[in-house]
Design an enzyme around this catalytic site. Structure first.
Site, PDB file in Angstrom:
ATOM      1  N   GLU A 135       0.826  -1.196   0.000  1.00 42.11           N
ATOM      2  CA  GLU A 135       0.000   0.000   0.000  1.00 42.11           C
ATOM      3  C   GLU A 135       0.865   1.252   0.000  1.00 42.11           C
ATOM      4  O   GLU A 135       1.972   1.263   0.527  1.00 42.11           O
ATOM      5  CB  GLU A 135      -0.950  -0.023   1.194  1.00 42.11           C
ATOM      6  CG  GLU A 135      -2.009  -1.083   0.989  1.00 42.11           C
ATOM      7  CD  GLU A 135      -2.968  -1.256   2.139  1.00 42.11           C
ATOM      8  OE1 GLU A 135      -4.125  -1.601   1.879  1.00 42.11           O
ATOM      9  OE2 GLU A 135      -2.569  -1.057   3.291  1.00 42.11           O
ATOM     10  N   CYS A 148       3.522   8.573   1.081  1.00 49.89           N
ATOM     11  CA  CYS A 148       4.007   7.639   2.095  1.00 49.89           C
ATOM     12  C   CYS A 148       4.245   6.302   1.404  1.00 49.89           C
ATOM     13  O   CYS A 148       3.302   5.667   0.941  1.00 49.89           O
ATOM     14  CB  CYS A 148       2.938   7.537   3.188  1.00 49.89           C
ATOM     15  SG  CYS A 148       3.323   6.350   4.457  1.00 49.89           S
ATOM     16  N   CYS A 155       6.068  -6.657   7.544  1.00 51.73           N
ATOM     17  CA  CYS A 155       7.193  -6.238   8.378  1.00 51.73           C
ATOM     18  C   CYS A 155       7.511  -7.364   9.350  1.00 51.73           C
ATOM     19  O   CYS A 155       6.605  -7.991   9.890  1.00 51.73           O
ATOM     20  CB  CYS A 155       6.822  -4.974   9.159  1.00 51.73           C
ATOM     21  SG  CYS A 155       8.212  -4.287  10.093  1.00 51.73           S
ATOM     22  N   CYS A 159       6.005  -4.480  16.458  1.00 49.12           N
ATOM     23  CA  CYS A 159       5.609  -3.438  17.401  1.00 49.12           C
ATOM     24  C   CYS A 159       4.152  -3.707  17.791  1.00 49.12           C
ATOM     25  O   CYS A 159       3.305  -3.933  16.920  1.00 49.12           O
ATOM     26  CB  CYS A 159       5.777  -2.069  16.758  1.00 49.12           C
ATOM     27  SG  CYS A 159       7.484  -1.809  16.203  1.00 49.12           S
ATOM     28  N   CYS A 162       1.108  -1.797  16.164  1.00 49.99           N
ATOM     29  CA  CYS A 162       1.109  -1.573  14.712  1.00 49.99           C
ATOM     30  C   CYS A 162       0.471  -2.741  13.972  1.00 49.99           C
ATOM     31  O   CYS A 162       0.841  -3.895  14.178  1.00 49.99           O
ATOM     32  CB  CYS A 162       2.542  -1.377  14.219  1.00 49.99           C
ATOM     33  SG  CYS A 162       2.659  -1.241  12.421  1.00 49.99           S
ATOM     34  N   CYS A 392      -1.181   6.086   9.809  1.00 53.63           N
ATOM     35  CA  CYS A 392      -0.020   5.341  10.297  1.00 53.63           C
ATOM     36  C   CYS A 392      -0.438   4.063  10.989  1.00 53.63           C
ATOM     37  O   CYS A 392      -1.300   4.082  11.863  1.00 53.63           O
ATOM     38  CB  CYS A 392       0.746   6.156  11.337  1.00 53.63           C
ATOM     39  SG  CYS A 392       1.535   7.583  10.695  1.00 53.63           S
TER      40      CYS A 392
HETATM   41  N1  SAH Z   1       8.751   0.694  10.181  1.00 57.92           N
HETATM   42  C1  SAH Z   1       9.056   2.069  10.215  1.00 57.92           C
HETATM   43  C2  SAH Z   1       8.219   2.902   9.261  1.00 57.92           C
HETATM   44  C3  SAH Z   1       6.774   2.546   9.100  1.00 57.92           C
HETATM   45  S1  SAH Z   1       5.703   2.827  10.457  1.00 57.92           S
HETATM   46  C4  SAH Z   1       8.941   2.592  11.609  1.00 57.92           C
HETATM   47  O1  SAH Z   1       8.440   1.895  12.472  1.00 57.92           O
HETATM   48  O2  SAH Z   1       9.397   3.712  11.846  1.00 57.92           O
HETATM   49  C5  SAH Z   1       5.362   4.578  10.385  1.00 57.92           C
HETATM   50  C6  SAH Z   1       5.012   5.201  11.726  1.00 57.92           C
HETATM   51  O3  SAH Z   1       3.686   4.845  12.150  1.00 57.92           O
HETATM   52  C7  SAH Z   1       5.930   4.743  12.838  1.00 57.92           C
HETATM   53  O4  SAH Z   1       6.302   5.801  13.673  1.00 57.92           O
HETATM   54  C8  SAH Z   1       5.046   3.785  13.582  1.00 57.92           C
HETATM   55  O5  SAH Z   1       5.509   3.574  14.867  1.00 57.92           O
HETATM   56  C9  SAH Z   1       3.720   4.481  13.518  1.00 57.92           C
HETATM   57  N2  SAH Z   1       2.576   3.623  13.830  1.00 57.92           N
HETATM   58  C10 SAH Z   1       2.488   2.296  13.677  1.00 57.92           C
HETATM   59  N3  SAH Z   1       1.264   1.855  14.075  1.00 57.92           N
HETATM   60  C11 SAH Z   1       0.558   2.935  14.469  1.00 57.92           C
HETATM   61  C12 SAH Z   1      -0.762   3.131  14.954  1.00 57.92           C
HETATM   62  N4  SAH Z   1      -1.615   2.124  15.064  1.00 57.92           N
HETATM   63  N5  SAH Z   1      -1.144   4.387  15.262  1.00 57.92           N
HETATM   64  C13 SAH Z   1      -0.304   5.430  15.091  1.00 57.92           C
HETATM   65  N6  SAH Z   1       0.952   5.302  14.624  1.00 57.92           N
HETATM   66  C14 SAH Z   1       1.403   4.069  14.320  1.00 57.92           C
HETATM   67 FE1  SF4 Z   2       7.241  -2.623  11.440  1.00 56.12          FE
HETATM   68 FE2  SF4 Z   2       5.038  -1.365  12.266  1.00 56.12          FE
HETATM   69 FE3  SF4 Z   2       7.127  -1.596  13.918  1.00 56.12          FE
HETATM   70 FE4  SF4 Z   2       7.288   0.049  11.797  1.00 56.12          FE
HETATM   71  S1  SF4 Z   2       5.899   0.261  13.533  1.00 56.12           S
HETATM   72  S2  SF4 Z   2       8.829  -1.434  12.493  1.00 56.12           S
HETATM   73  S3  SF4 Z   2       6.053  -1.110  10.284  1.00 56.12           S
HETATM   74  S4  SF4 Z   2       5.886  -3.280  13.093  1.00 56.12           S
END
Ligand code: SAH
Ligand code: SF4
Length: 429
Positions: A135, A148, A155, A159, A162, A392
């Site tokens: 996406e 973006c 991934c 986290c 996420c 995000c």
């Molecule tokens: N993997 C990379 C880039 C993609 S995530 C990273 O983690 O930095 C992009 C951003 O969205 C990151 O800061 C991530 O922590 C945040 N993010 C992930 N899940 C989210 C959620 N459910 N609500 C708000 N931000 C989120």
């Molecule tokens: Fe992967 Fe989501 Fe963590 Fe970014 S925030 S490193 S996309 S699991």
């Protein structure tokens, strides 16, 4: 695929996925048929010309011409390349295509955010006849258009807040596949030299693409080589022409790759911080067990080219009752002291089955006030495209839903084409 099977039990136990770098699964058998020239680096483009017999003496000039048509004019057909000789055009079209990733669906949010589900052509034998799906989200703003982009399919990092992290990783994207996302956006927005994406002052929802953020699916620094190459293509001033200062790579903290990003890509850095204590960050961002806060912050201080005009962005997701206290805000300010930094407080975007809630608005305001009083301007990021799950951390949801529905329809004998929405060509007018 050992890295992709980081199972739920291990995850709940808080284990860190045992990977340093995602395997590339490079083609073991190159797929039959012509490959696309879209998104290639200059070097790769030259190699493609060499492969069809263009002499070494001519490669540079010919590659420059084709590069211009690809990356400045957005050519979709070799016949458009008016200054390229007839013979070479015929050779090129026999061997190659100008295919883009397929736009499987386009969703447009009430706020003008657009989310594209893109299908890449199959890259290797693991994908059989179906290419990887990713996406890509376009966010129009005042005087800017932010794209973006995704760097991986899924991934491997998990986290806990996420949604993308719950998706099994299929593979790294190639540099061309990363760059092709910009090409698709420019196509969809009519944003090529000589075209007019929007009349001056008119449609706010169709700004030219000016900024790139690597905040889509995947951990960019687990695919650093391809990300660095892609940044190079995007920032080529005789090509896609984006400014490196407007290309931001977000990482959850892959410390050993951070320096390279600065020296080799000169990209802006964003850190997904989300917690200011190791015990909490260990659970929110499990990679913290491998690269704890002290190491991460030291790597930030050493990031090449930092100054007040080139600051690091620290992202901090606001999770109710988890990381949103006044003490957390004060510790955040203390931790970043002396680093040229911007702080982005991101209201948590919920997804089906997520274990967290977004902090109350008053709490976010109070937290922001402490951060603001310490000298950081407008720290709260307004979520965009929530209604289409494009915000995000929400990426994956639609793809997964599509799959489920497509499977269902196939079971019912309807065929996938009965379901997938065709791209809306009227948007290109
Ligand atoms: N993997 C990379 C880039 C993609 S995530 C990273 O983690 O930095 C992009 C951003 O969205 C990151 O800061 C991530 O922590 C945040 N993010 C992930 N899940 C989210 C959620 N459910 N609500 C708000 N931000 C989120
Ligand atoms: Fe992967 Fe989501 Fe963590 Fe970014 S925030 S490193 S996309 S699991």
């Amino acid at each position: 695929m050992a890295t992709a099977s980081f199972d739920t039990a291990a995850r709940e136990a808080g284990a860190v996925p045992a990977i340093e770098k995602t395997p590339d699964f490079l083609p073991e058998a190159v797929p039959a048929g012509r490959s696309s020239l879209v998104g290639l680096t200059r070097e790769d483009l030259k190699a493609r010309l060499a492969a069809i017999g263009v002499s070494e003496r001519e490669q540079r000039m010919r590659a420059g011409q084709v590069w211009h048509w690809l990356n400045v004019r957005g050519a979709r057909d070799f016949s458009d390349m008016t200054n390229v000789g007839k013979g070479l055009k015929a050779q090129l079209s026999e061997a190659y295509t100008l295919d883009r990733p397929e736009v499987v669906t386009e969703q447009v949010s009430r706020d003008g955010t657009r989310k594209w589900l893109l299908r890449m052509p199959p890259a290797n034998r693991h994908e059989h006849n179906r290419g990887a799906e990713i996406e890509c989200v376009y966010i129009p703003g005042r005087g800017r258009g932010t794209l973006c982009v995704s760097s991986q399919v899924g991934c491997t990092l998990t986290c806990s807040f996420c949604h993308t992290g719950t998706q099994r990783l299929v593979r790294n994207l190639t540099a061309a596949e990363i760059t092709a996302q910009v090409v698709v956006a420019r196509d969809r927005l009519n944003d090529w030299a000589g075209l007019n994406p929007t009349a001056p002052g008119a449609d706010e929802t169709r700004r030219p693409v000016t900024n790139i953020v690597f905040m889509g699916m995947g951990e960019p620094l687990y695919n650093a080589d391809n990300v660095i190459d892609a940044v190079g293509v995007m920032a080529d001033q005789e090509g896609l022409g984006l400014s490196r200062r407007r290309i931001t790579v977000s990482t959850s903290g892959v410390v050993p790759q951070m320096q390279r990003l600065g020296t080799d890509a000169h990209a802006m850095l964003a850190i997904s911080l989300h917690a200011v204590r190791d015990d909490l960050r260990d659970t929110l961002v499990p990679l913290n067990r491998k690269y704890p806060l002290a190491e991460l912050i030291a790597a930030c201080r050493a990031y090449p080219g930092l100054n007040n005009a080139r600051r690091i962005t620290f992202e901090y997701v606001m999770l109710k009752g988890v990381n949103d206290s006044d003490a957390d805000a004060r510790e955040l300010v203390r931790l970043l002291k002396g680093i040229p930094a911007k702080i982005n407080l991101i209201p948590f975007n919920p997804w089906p089955g997520s274990a967290y809630q977004c902090s109350e608005w008053e709490r976010i305001e109070r937290f922001a006030e402490i951060v603001y009083d310490a000298g950081y301007a407008s720290p709260v990021r307004t979520p965009r495209g929530r209604d289409i799950l494009a915000a995000c951390g929400q990426l994956k949801s639609e793809t997964e839903k599509l799959r489920a529905r497509a499977r269902m329809m196939l079971d019912e004998g309807l065929g996938a084409e009965g379901f997938y929405a065709a791209p809306d060509e009227s948007d290109d007018d």
